[in-house]
Design an enzyme around this catalytic site. Structure first.
Site, mmCIF file in Angstrom:
data_model
loop_
_atom_site.group_PDB
_atom_site.id
_atom_site.type_symbol
_atom_site.label_atom_id
_atom_site.label_comp_id
_atom_site.label_asym_id
_atom_site.label_seq_id
_atom_site.Cartn_x
_atom_site.Cartn_y
_atom_site.Cartn_z
ATOM 1 N N SER A 166 0.831 -1.206 0.000
ATOM 2 C CA SER A 166 0.000 0.000 0.000
ATOM 3 C C SER A 166 0.858 1.247 0.000
ATOM 4 O O SER A 166 1.957 1.262 0.526
ATOM 5 C CB SER A 166 -0.898 0.021 1.239
ATOM 6 O OG SER A 166 -1.631 1.235 1.252
ATOM 7 N N LYS A 178 -4.615 -6.566 3.324
ATOM 8 C CA LYS A 178 -4.559 -5.407 2.420
ATOM 9 C C LYS A 178 -5.964 -5.034 1.952
ATOM 10 O O LYS A 178 -6.315 -3.857 1.845
ATOM 11 C CB LYS A 178 -3.667 -5.705 1.214
ATOM 12 C CG LYS A 178 -3.722 -4.676 0.082
ATOM 13 C CD LYS A 178 -3.071 -3.370 0.473
ATOM 14 C CE LYS A 178 -3.363 -2.170 -0.410
ATOM 15 N NZ LYS A 178 -3.461 -2.293 -1.818
ATOM 16 N N HIS A 207 -7.643 -3.231 4.730
ATOM 17 C CA HIS A 207 -7.047 -1.891 4.767
ATOM 18 C C HIS A 207 -7.783 -0.975 3.789
ATOM 19 O O HIS A 207 -8.170 0.143 4.130
ATOM 20 C CB HIS A 207 -5.556 -1.956 4.408
ATOM 21 C CG HIS A 207 -4.958 -0.632 4.011
ATOM 22 N ND1 HIS A 207 -5.166 -0.073 2.771
ATOM 23 C CD2 HIS A 207 -4.209 0.263 4.703
ATOM 24 C CE1 HIS A 207 -4.551 1.105 2.716
ATOM 25 N NE2 HIS A 207 -3.967 1.324 3.884
ATOM 26 N N ASN A 208 -7.987 -1.450 2.573
ATOM 27 C CA ASN A 208 -8.671 -0.619 1.574
ATOM 28 C C ASN A 208 -10.117 -0.354 1.960
ATOM 29 O O ASN A 208 -10.629 0.746 1.736
ATOM 30 C CB ASN A 208 -8.608 -1.289 0.201
ATOM 31 C CG ASN A 208 -7.237 -1.172 -0.434
ATOM 32 O OD1 ASN A 208 -6.230 -1.152 0.266
ATOM 33 N ND2 ASN A 208 -7.185 -1.106 -1.742
ATOM 34 N N GLU A 256 -10.116 2.290 4.423
ATOM 35 C CA GLU A 256 -9.827 3.532 3.695
ATOM 36 C C GLU A 256 -11.115 4.121 3.098
ATOM 37 O O GLU A 256 -11.349 5.332 3.188
ATOM 38 C CB GLU A 256 -8.801 3.190 2.600
ATOM 39 C CG GLU A 256 -8.433 4.282 1.643
ATOM 40 C CD GLU A 256 -7.494 3.729 0.539
ATOM 41 O OE1 GLU A 256 -6.534 2.979 0.865
ATOM 42 O OE2 GLU A 256 -7.728 4.026 -0.633
#
Ligand code: NDP
Length: 479
Positions: free
Chosen positions: A128, A182, A185-186, A189
């Site tokens: 990232s 990941k 995480h997105n 976000e």
């Protein structure tokens, strides 16, 4: 071979990652791209990097020391499979293939299994931080075997972002664990961005302040507990004036948010795991809602509230919005970490949630002060049932909840959509509730489908004979 690491795929991400690798002491980097032009351009433009270019996969394999280690940075999906197949033809048992692209974690699980059968290691690594992160130091989330981590760990530590002296990389877990983390995480976000956008909208419509004035508010917030990369760049975007019209740039950008799919993956996965990530889901749906101009045009004549929205005390309102934003953010992260924990249980990964929060402190898009508080919470109580129950967050929520309620009420009365603020508050009220109307839902399910229910006062599973004499019988447990 003389190179200790290779990169396959030299578009924006791959070339920046290769330059990052080459700039670190002890690394010699072999580079390969399907079409040779990209390789040639990179090598010519960066003689200082000392790249070892390869024209074929055979040359690439020959230029690498054993065990060979190569990071793939190509388009996710079929292209990644094609590159893996080519590498498998020239690599040997013990070598390591790393996919640094944005793969969907079930693909990574499948690929790891297939590659492992040949004795070659396969590591799916979430990377990232975009272009700049790839060049200067990303946050890296590798999965894969313990064996591959021995070789790969030092290399990834050499290029990762650094937060308080610690490299932002950890061996997340086996096979698809890295890409799973990941993905979440997105998703987080998405929630973070939507919450900030709702805060901006409420302040703008409630106070009439200009984007540039609101930029100053965000810049101020960025000096407190909300300090984060996303708050910082929000101020930058709001300050920007369009050269052509002289208007704030945000007013000339079409209000339809795009998405590349990782938010949707996070929500789909959460649905199958039975984890309520309502903040991430509302953020993802808010982007979808914005992107249907025909529907929005057709609905534009539907009535809103009669009275105009004005706030009596602007400073107090802005502070309320700040607190609502912080409280909603706690909920979004708490939900995201729940999804990681549920994923770890489902797929047998040993994921250290505190370590995950630490590697997000720098290099990635959701980097924030806040992540230190999450790390502290898991350090104090590794088996924390929900992040929002940790003392620091519970305290923040109890201080912020009154403001949060005022903001959600104001949004509803003013007819301003605040899906992430309000769903987060509903989640908070749901999770802390003493009794939920889920009891009634169980009654309904038993009525039409004989799905049975449990009682609060005795063991067993029960069913009411709804179409008979409505007496209760003990039933077999069918959930
Ligand atoms: P792209 O996703 O645009 O992919 C282009 C690269 O893929 C080129 O090197 C291209 O080679 C190669 N490629 C495409 N098809 C094939 C194929 N069939 N066989 C071999 N090579 C192929 O590049 P990006 O640099 O933007 O992204 C790379 C990866 O990183 C992607 O998975 C992307 O999702 C991820 N990414 C991550 C970001 C982040 O912030 N972490 C940001 C952006 C991307 P050729 O030159 O020959 O066409």
């Amino acid at each position: 071979g003389t190179a200790n690491i290779g990169v396959v795929g030299l578009a924006v991400m791959g070339s920046n990652l290769a330059r990052n690798l080459a700039s670190r002491e002890g690394n010699t980097v072999a580079v390969f791209n399907r079409s040779y032009e990209k390789t040639e351009t990179l090598v010519t433009e960066h003689p200082e990097a000392g790249f070892i270019p390869a024209k074929t996969y055979e040359e690439f394999a020959a230029s690498l020391q054993k065990p060979r280690t190569a990071i793939i940075m190509v388009k996710a999906g079929r292209p990644t499979d094609a590159v893996i197949e080519s590498l498998m033809e020239v690599f040997e048992p013990g070598d390591i293939i790393v996919d640094g692209g944005n793969a969907y974690f079930p693909d990574t699980i499948r690929r790891e299994k297939a590659v492992r059968e040949t004795g070659i290691n396969f590591v799916g690594a979430g990377i990232s931080g975009g272009e700049e992160g790839a060049l200067l130091g990303p946050s890296i989330m590798p999965g894969g075997s313990d064996e591959s981590w021995v070789t790969l760990g030092p290399i990834l530590k050499s290029i990762a972002a650094v937060a308080e002296g610690e490299p932002c990389v950890t061996h997340v877990g086996h096979d698809g664990a890295g890409h799973f983390v990941k993905m979440v995480h997105n998703g987080i976000e998405y929630a973070d961005m939507q919450l900030i956008a709702e805060a901006y909208d409420l302040i703008r419509r409630g106070t009439g302040k200009s984007p540039a004035e609101i930029a100053e508010i965000f810049a101020e917030w960025n000096r407190g507990e909300l300090e984060s990369y996303l708050i910082e760049i929000t101020a930058e975007v709001l300050r920007q004036i369009d050269a052509e019209t002289g208007k704030p740039l945000v007013d000339v950008i079409v209000d339809q948010a795009g998405a590349k799919g990782t938010g949707a993956w996070t929500v789909q996965t959460a649905l199958s795991l039975g984890v309520p990530v309502s903040g991430i889901a509302e953020a993802t749906f808010a982007r979808s809602l914005s992107s249907h101009p025909e529907q929005r045009a057709a609905a534009a004549s539907l009535p809103g509230p009669d009275e105009a929205f004005t706030v009596a005390d602007q400073d107090a309102f802005i502070e309320d919005v700040r607190q609502a934003l912080y409280a909603s953010k706690i909920v979004a992260y708490s939900q995201g970490f729940d999804e990681i924990r549920a994923g770890a249980a489902e797929y047998n990964w040993q994921i250290d949630l505190g370590a995950v929060s630490k590697i997000w402190r720098a290099g990635c898009i959701i980097r924030a002060q806040f992540l230190n508080r999450i790390a502290d919470a898991y350090a104090a109580e590794p088996e924390l049932p929900a992040l929002l129950t940790a003392p620091y967050f519970a305290d923040a929520l109890s201080r912020g909840q009154a403001a949060w309620r005022r903001v959600v009420i104001a949004a509803a009365q003013a007819g301003i959509p605040a899906p992430a603020f309000s769903s987060s508050l509903s989640y908070y009220d749901g999770i802390r509730a003493d009794r939920l109307p889920a009891a009634l839902v169980q009654g309904q399910r038993d009525f039409f489908g004989a799905h049975t229910y449990k009682r609060i006062d005795k063991e067993g599973t029960f069913h009411t004979l709804w179409s008979g004499d409505r007496s209760e019988i003990e039933a077999e447990d069918t959930h």
